[in-house]
Enzyme design. Sequence first.
Site, PDB file in Angstrom:
ATOM      1  N   THR A   1     -63.148 -16.790  22.622  1.00 27.80           N
ATOM      2  CA  THR A   1     -62.027 -16.298  23.716  1.00 27.80           C
ATOM      3  C   THR A   1     -61.001 -15.616  22.748  1.00 27.80           C
ATOM      4  O   THR A   1     -60.660 -16.173  21.608  1.00 27.80           O
ATOM      5  CB  THR A   1     -61.436 -17.404  24.273  1.00 27.80           C
ATOM      6  OG1 THR A   1     -62.247 -18.079  24.972  1.00 27.80           O
ATOM      7  CG2 THR A   1     -60.341 -17.079  25.273  1.00 27.80           C
TER       8      THR A   1
ATOM      9  N   GLY B   1     -61.489 -24.862  19.962  1.00 26.16           N
ATOM     10  CA  GLY B   1     -61.269 -26.252  19.774  1.00 26.16           C
ATOM     11  C   GLY B   1     -61.590 -26.428  18.232  1.00 26.16           C
ATOM     12  O   GLY B   1     -62.489 -25.700  17.821  1.00 26.16           O
TER      13      GLY B   1
ATOM     14  N   GLU C   1     -65.415 -22.704  30.734  1.00 26.52           N
ATOM     15  CA  GLU C   1     -66.805 -22.434  30.877  1.00 26.52           C
ATOM     16  C   GLU C   1     -66.852 -21.634  32.212  1.00 26.52           C
ATOM     17  O   GLU C   1     -67.766 -21.693  33.130  1.00 26.52           O
ATOM     18  CB  GLU C   1     -67.720 -23.677  31.076  1.00 26.52           C
ATOM     19  CG  GLU C   1     -67.616 -24.374  29.857  1.00 26.52           C
ATOM     20  CD  GLU C   1     -68.522 -23.810  28.737  1.00 26.52           C
ATOM     21  OE1 GLU C   1     -69.124 -22.846  28.988  1.00 26.52           O
ATOM     22  OE2 GLU C   1     -67.999 -24.131  27.498  1.00 26.52           O
TER      23      GLU C   1
END
Lengths: 658, 658
Positions: free
Chosen positions: B138, B177, B421
Amino acid sequence: SVNPDLASERQAASFSVEKLTALLDGGAEQTRIRRAVVEAVESDPEFSRENQYFQTQNERYESAVRKAVHLQKKMHEMGWTENGPEYKYIYRALSGDVAFLLHRVFMRSISVLGSDKQIAKWIPLATQHKLIGSYAQTELGHGTYLQGLETTAVFDTATQEFILNTPKISAMKWWPGDMGRSATHTVVFAQLYVHGKCYGIHPFIVQIRSLQDHSLCPGITAGDIGPKMNFEHIDNGYLLLKNVRIPRENMLSKFCEVRPDGTYVRQGSQKINYFTMTTVRISLISDEVLTPLMKACTIAIRYSVVRRQSKLKPGEQEAKILDYQTQQEKLLPQLAAAYAFHFINDYLQELFNRGYREIQKKNFDMLPELHALSSGFKAMITQHCTAGVEICLRACGGHGYSLLSGLPSLYTKILASCIYEGENTILLLQAARFLIKCFMAASAGQPVPPSVTYLAAVKHGKCPAKNKLDFLSPDIYTEAYQHVAVRLTGSTAAKLQDLIQSGVKKHDAWNQCTVQLVQAAKAHCHYIAVKNFAETVEKLETTAGIQKIMKHLCDLFALHGIFSNTGAFLHDGYTSAAQMDMVTASYLDLLAVIRKDAVPLVDAFDFTDKSLNSALGSYDGQVYQRLYEWAQKSPTNQMSPAYERYLKPLLHNTLSKL
Amino acid sequence: SVNPDLASERQAASFSVEKLTALLDGGAEQTRIRRAVVEAVESDPEFSRENQYFQTQNERYESAVRKAVHLQKKMHEMGWTENGPEYKYIYRALSGDVAFLLHRVFMRSISVLGSDKQIAKWIPLATQHKLIGSYAQTELGHGTYLQGLETTAVFDTATQEFILNTPKISAMKWWPGDMGRSATHTVVFAQLYVHGKCYGIHPFIVQIRSLQDHSLCPGITAGDIGPKMNFEHIDNGYLLLKNVRIPRENMLSKFCEVRPDGTYVRQGSQKINYFTMTTVRISLISDEVLTPLMKACTIAIRYSVVRRQSKLKPGEQEAKILDYQTQQEKLLPQLAAAYAFHFINDYLQELFNRGYREIQKKNFDMLPELHALSSGFKAMITQHCTAGVEICLRACGGHGYSLLSGLPSLYTKILASCIYEGENTILLLQAARFLIKCFMAASAGQPVPPSVTYLAAVKHGKCPAKNKLDFLSPDIYTEAYQHVAVRLTGSTAAKLQDLIQSGVKKHDAWNQCTVQLVQAAKAHCHYIAVKNFAETVEKLETTAGIQKIMKHLCDLFALHGIFSNTGAFLHDGYTSAAQMDMVTASYLDLLAVIRKDAVPLVDAFDFTDKSLNSALGSYDGQVYQRLYEWAQKSPTNQMSPAYERYLKPLLHNTLSKL
């Protein structure tokens, strides 16, 4: 420099943004005053909210106290007074990020419930901040149902004192703002006992902390209730009383008094007090509920014309996400609702002002209607606006989920409004009780208050719309809303009667109807909101494009409500399936129309960047730069001990270069 | 000692709680293994979540890293392996409060996208934690639409390296993350350029921090993106690349390779990879979505039989709030949904296992259906469960709003599942695209996948129910759901065709139908969920009262869906208004029936007090004691500098005693 994707939206405005802002403010002069207050507050670094999203609960509390203290100075400096025209804009300009709000409730409760002597003693002390007040009503085990409160106040004739106690853990005072760490005094609600007889709930002024060193007074246990979903800046507190003695004079005694010999005397009418409680519900709508929705719409809509994602047309650049029908369908109804609720708020304010004048003339006739309207609309508006803010948050995807967008804190704060000042379901049931009563009266030909006279006019007709354009006629959709409200109220009243006639006890019958009663109350409020929006639009000036765009929003508000709740309109065939398809068509058409003015419509709310405090919603639309700049300031970008402690030993056996 | 108001609820259970727990776990042996894992984790103080609600984002991060490191030791100690039966319970037992989850995604992406040589090099290093991996897909300006990613990787034939760059701010990697503070390596997705030609998005292994001292590598700017609504324990990060050179071997090359001379070679089938992406959506449902809803139901329902508020019957003590119809109507449908989604999750898992076996046999026929089901159900279940948790939170009034209830953090965490997701609206539109395609094929008499064969069987009948009990027949309500799904798909397909035939361009026509396409996709999933629940109940053993109570829940799930969406069922007259009144009556009757088993039904989820981490939801129901005890530990009950700094000077001129 303004992001060109945002700038182009503004050039396309079909109406005068400045004129619409003035309309929302209630006139250009009000706009000027509001802006002056905002400017004064925002240019003062003491009131900065710059690092708010990075602060701990302790830091937020401390900063709110600092701001509250500074506000006193500022008001003096600026010449703002509590009765001046600026006053109502101060809290909004601070975004509510200030302590001692309960100090004001403390003062109001003394003004309303205290004797002249009590007012003369306490109000000057409070005004000069020689004490800090709070308001201790809710208990750990008791909220809405005041009769259930368990704190006791026993009158001791020998010493002329009341002895206050928390008889068990569920009786601890819990939630009062400003009480956890700041307050020196509070108004405690307790069951009054004299000579062993209980006289019910009464208010008592109790000192809880020393004025010398702020230590807890004898018999007092108090502290902060810990972290909440929001309101980190407020020290909501707990309070446990153990044989706390206060003088007889500390029972607020405008309406009830205990004489030295223990005689209990009730005097005067409490109706005006009852009225005060209902006006609080209305007064919170503007700052605590509408403003957050308007801010969320501003952030989400500005972001949605700057954010580009996927291709709408092959070969073109990625499309602004607001060009997707699904995105319009999320955001534009929230925008329409923000306007609808702004106008219903005006309507309610006016009604309550009228009610206040009547009550001062000792005419209490309007009270039941005002109570029902304040309950129903508090519930309806908080519910819709909370859902609206959540929709705005989700519509911004991942970035909406970052605290830096401002949306999470708007959501977690507005959510509380569904609970405080009366839990929404309970309020809707109170409104429903009024509706059922009026429906029965109207059916029996008795007179009913103005807002419910329509219940008498039961019509069994059909919706006369012939094509999709007919559904842009306020008469058509207002009538449909009215029909649904009457039907739901009538059918629930009938069910209630049937149950009672079949032998079910009254309270059981009521409980078995409550899900439907809630639906009826919502339908009633929705009808009034639509009708009021339509009537407001009717009266607007036609110049500067204002009336035209407001008419579109009114249509959207009405049709969105039908589209989202088709069953209620289809149920008895008032609206046919073919007509429902027309509603859908008109509704979807309207989205594309309003989308063109979406940015000017949020610009008209006139929020400054500082008041939005959002990396996504700023006036210039420089979203990505701001996210990056703000993230770099986060304390999570300081050195963490985790590396030395955990990561280094883990990566013990590393290769110099992979 | 258990609160007697809670204990009495358990005595009234109509079924065996232990048997139901075993059913949910997939057998008593699974229950045993799960409990052993939970016991091992919860008895280890290193994994404690005791003060979680009081911690800052920095403290949460540090604790998650500590736990991740400790987990390695623990697994070794306990003999747990990644392929062992215990493994799937570990994450749940930790309530996800652990770091390095992206390290696993890093490993999976290398296993799936890497060549054998790359796997042989990197997987052992990762397994032994000689590096910490992340996954950088992303970007600030780009999410779902992968083709829009802007990061570039240019092949330099001279040095046999790729040169990675972030050409502008919207191209910064954002959100990965474990990347903000922990990771040493990451898989970067970038547009591949060779000899000036763009070959689209490819994955590259990039080292971002030194293995010696954890400092950022040359050309790397990286850090933490700051506070989010939840996920305080995860260091979601940003990454900016400036002429970062990596060897040719670092492009993951199972499917595509750049040869030393710059020749681009594509090899093998990526279909299995595509399948992996859809299974991720299904795999998150259990731990990230169902568990939070089950926890929220447990907390809210236990609290609702302990909390008493107002009187239901005059003269009696205050009533348990779960005895109010409105409270039942909030909570019990969420409970029914938790069971419905548990069973649909089983169905999906089985389907995907079958799909995996087929794909390994090189049969890719099931892929489109699996993709549509994973998209549709990921969206439907995350949406329903998020709304369900919010309802539970609000149904607990003020105490639900305290972080100590556990409900706010369940809500703020599950909310993210609607976005990550695959954003839900986009996923529903992907499911809708499949539906429309199948509808057209079925209409043309062509074969379609099993889950959508019903689309071919268009019936124009009416619902045959004659009284309210008929609506407790699964055939009746399943048929109604099927009818609605067919109608919505069919009418939207017709609208789409009409628009195109009237000259609207295909992509515009699609956009103008998206609001209705979303409705059709939801109706399809809802139908399958109802049908699957009914079929599951059919197959259950009739002993120990399990089938009977599950049948009630299935009925409630189905009727709640009709009651909440009456318009869809009334629209074309399939269900009449009289029948809808029967639905309402049966639905409300069911609430009172299920209410009796509400506590045993949440007990069956078998959450320990530590895993709930809620002052409201503990097994013993000692709500008020726990709130008080926990609040006293809050850091907000430590001395604040605010008194000395602000309050003391404010209260300067105080009286010794008022």
